[in-house]
Design a protein around this motif. Structure first.
Motif, PDB file in Angstrom:
ATOM      1  N   ASN A 119       0.815  -1.217   0.000  1.00 41.61           N
ATOM      2  CA  ASN A 119       0.000   0.000   0.000  1.00 41.61           C
ATOM      3  C   ASN A 119       0.852   1.273   0.000  1.00 41.61           C
ATOM      4  O   ASN A 119       2.085   1.214   0.083  1.00 41.61           O
ATOM      5  CB  ASN A 119      -0.979  -0.041   1.173  1.00 41.61           C
ATOM      6  CG  ASN A 119      -2.378   0.317   0.717  1.00 41.61           C
ATOM      7  OD1 ASN A 119      -2.555   1.341   0.045  1.00 41.61           O
ATOM      8  ND2 ASN A 119      -3.352  -0.502   1.063  1.00 41.61           N
ATOM      9  N   HIS A 135      -0.607  -8.366   2.895  1.00 42.38           N
ATOM     10  CA  HIS A 135      -0.938  -6.947   2.705  1.00 42.38           C
ATOM     11  C   HIS A 135      -0.040  -6.115   3.625  1.00 42.38           C
ATOM     12  O   HIS A 135      -0.081  -6.280   4.846  1.00 42.38           O
ATOM     13  CB  HIS A 135      -2.417  -6.705   3.054  1.00 42.38           C
ATOM     14  CG  HIS A 135      -2.851  -5.275   2.933  1.00 42.38           C
ATOM     15  ND1 HIS A 135      -4.144  -4.869   3.190  1.00 42.38           N
ATOM     16  CD2 HIS A 135      -2.192  -4.139   2.596  1.00 42.38           C
ATOM     17  CE1 HIS A 135      -4.259  -3.556   3.005  1.00 42.38           C
ATOM     18  NE2 HIS A 135      -3.083  -3.091   2.657  1.00 42.38           N
ATOM     19  N   ALA A 137       0.257  -2.479   4.783  1.00 39.20           N
ATOM     20  CA  ALA A 137      -0.633  -1.310   4.743  1.00 39.20           C
ATOM     21  C   ALA A 137       0.166  -0.003   4.636  1.00 39.20           C
ATOM     22  O   ALA A 137       1.400   0.014   4.703  1.00 39.20           O
ATOM     23  CB  ALA A 137      -1.544  -1.307   5.968  1.00 39.20           C
ATOM     24  N   GLY A 155      -0.313  -3.819   9.611  1.00 38.05           N
ATOM     25  CA  GLY A 155      -1.197  -2.655   9.665  1.00 38.05           C
ATOM     26  C   GLY A 155      -0.482  -1.336   9.401  1.00 38.05           C
ATOM     27  O   GLY A 155       0.755  -1.241   9.383  1.00 38.05           O
ATOM     28  N   ILE A 171      -1.889 -10.925  12.147  1.00 39.31           N
ATOM     29  CA  ILE A 171      -2.284  -9.521  11.984  1.00 39.31           C
ATOM     30  C   ILE A 171      -1.379  -8.691  12.882  1.00 39.31           C
ATOM     31  O   ILE A 171      -1.308  -8.923  14.101  1.00 39.31           O
ATOM     32  CB  ILE A 171      -3.755  -9.285  12.373  1.00 39.31           C
ATOM     33  CG1 ILE A 171      -4.680 -10.095  11.458  1.00 39.31           C
ATOM     34  CG2 ILE A 171      -4.102  -7.793  12.300  1.00 39.31           C
ATOM     35  CD1 ILE A 171      -6.165  -9.989  11.824  1.00 39.31           C
ATOM     36  N   GLY A 173      -1.010  -5.069  14.274  1.00 40.82           N
ATOM     37  CA  GLY A 173      -1.867  -3.890  14.419  1.00 40.82           C
ATOM     38  C   GLY A 173      -1.206  -2.621  13.904  1.00 40.82           C
ATOM     39  O   GLY A 173       0.027  -2.526  13.799  1.00 40.82           O
ATOM     40  N   SER A 174      -2.042  -1.637  13.601  1.00 38.38           N
ATOM     41  CA  SER A 174      -1.507  -0.351  13.155  1.00 38.38           C
ATOM     42  C   SER A 174      -0.578   0.214  14.234  1.00 38.38           C
ATOM     43  O   SER A 174      -0.837   0.091  15.432  1.00 38.38           O
ATOM     44  CB  SER A 174      -2.659   0.625  12.883  1.00 38.38           C
ATOM     45  OG  SER A 174      -3.501   0.704  14.012  1.00 38.38           O
ATOM     46  N   VAL A 187      -2.453 -12.228  16.562  1.00 37.86           N
ATOM     47  CA  VAL A 187      -2.798 -10.805  16.430  1.00 37.86           C
ATOM     48  C   VAL A 187      -1.933 -10.074  17.443  1.00 37.86           C
ATOM     49  O   VAL A 187      -2.026 -10.330  18.650  1.00 37.86           O
ATOM     50  CB  VAL A 187      -4.282 -10.558  16.740  1.00 37.86           C
ATOM     51  CG1 VAL A 187      -4.610  -9.062  16.663  1.00 37.86           C
ATOM     52  CG2 VAL A 187      -5.171 -11.352  15.774  1.00 37.86           C
ATOM     53  N   TYR A 189      -0.122  -6.241  18.705  1.00 38.35           N
ATOM     54  CA  TYR A 189      -0.026  -4.792  18.562  1.00 38.35           C
ATOM     55  C   TYR A 189       0.607  -4.188  19.796  1.00 38.35           C
ATOM     56  O   TYR A 189       0.861  -4.862  20.786  1.00 38.35           O
ATOM     57  CB  TYR A 189      -1.374  -4.144  18.222  1.00 38.35           C
ATOM     58  CG  TYR A 189      -2.549  -4.453  19.110  1.00 38.35           C
ATOM     59  CD1 TYR A 189      -3.421  -5.493  18.799  1.00 38.35           C
ATOM     60  CD2 TYR A 189      -2.825  -3.671  20.231  1.00 38.35           C
ATOM     61  CE1 TYR A 189      -4.528  -5.759  19.581  1.00 38.35           C
ATOM     62  CE2 TYR A 189      -3.937  -3.927  21.016  1.00 38.35           C
ATOM     63  CZ  TYR A 189      -4.788  -4.981  20.689  1.00 38.35           C
ATOM     64  OH  TYR A 189      -5.880  -5.243  21.479  1.00 38.35           O
TER      65      TYR A 189
END
Ligand code: ACO
Length: 201
Positions: A119, A135, A137, A155, A171, A173-174, A187, A189
């Motif tokens: 991205n 992905h 981001a 993220g 995942i 996290g942002s 997950v 973050y």
């Protein structure tokens, strides 16, 4: 110009339509979505027609698992799309169906699999390897030598330290700062990022 059919009428579709149009080789003519909420996206009609069998397609769905499922159900050519502002060296390899959005940077010997999304403004440093359906981001920064497994989302604005191994379908996290390896389906973050739960995918 050659026609191309897009699959998925969400937000990522808008970005990919503009990307494809900016490159000028293909003209997006139809968006297929199983639950269309809009009649058109950026003037391209959206249809539910699941029997459509395009010669050339792009899967415009941000969700990595759904992108994988759809990629396996369509017999079509899947071109790779790289915005002209992307900085990359000749030693970079990029698989089919992957899109690289404006201002991304791909350093030496980066390897990117099939059906990935890189991205806007993502920085991918030297010797990074991304498996299929990953992905990265907006604004994420992946340091040298990092490996990322199939289907993982990094993220927005996350930072991955050098030589870290990240598993499949994880995942990040942002804004996370990843300082340790991440297991499959985790997950994570925070700063430093820690495992908060696991996904079922
Ligand atoms: C072009 C583009 O748009 S690219 C965009 C790509 N997408 C992203 O970057 C989003 C990535 N996803 C995230 O960051 C998500 O917030 C996740 C996956 C980390 C967490 O999602 P969930 O498990 O649903 O967590 P949920 O939203 O319920 O939040 C749980 C708690 O964690 C906190 N939290 C959620 N995300 C983060 C984060 N990235 N960093 C720090 N804390 C977080 C929440 O504030 C909440 O705290 P509270 O319990 O004190 O209220």
């Amino acid at each position: 110009m050659k026609h191309i059919t897009l699959y998925g009428a969400g937000g990522h579709c808008y970005a990919v339509i503009e990307l494809i149009r900016s490159l000028g080789e293909y003209i997006p003519t139809l968006v297929i979505d199983h639950d269309p909420r809009e009649g058109s996206i950026l003037t391209i009609p959206v249809s539910k027609n699941e029997d459509h069998a395009p010669e050339t397609a792009c899967i415009t769905i941000g969700d990595n698992a759904i992108r994988k499922r759809i990629s396996r159900s369509i017999e079509a050519d899947f071109p790779t799309f790289i915005h002209e502002s992307v900085v990359q060296y000749p030693s970079v390899s990029i698989g089919k169906g992957t899109v690289v959005l404006p201002l991304a940077l791909l350093d030496a010997a980066v390897s990117i699999g099939d059906f990935c999304i890189i991205n806007n403004s993502a920085t991918i440093s030297h010797n990074v390897a991304l498996e299929n359906y990953v992905h990265i981001a907006i604004n994420a920064a992946i340091a040298g030598g990092v490996k990322i497994g199939e289907g993982t989302l990094v993220g927005a604005g996350a930072v991955i330290n050098p030589e870290i191994n990240i598993g499949k379908w994880a995942i990040i996290g942002s804004g996370a700062i990843v300082t340790k390896d991440v297991p499959d389906h985790a997950v994570v973050y925070g700063n430093p990022a820690v495992v908060k739960r696991y996904t079922n995918e």
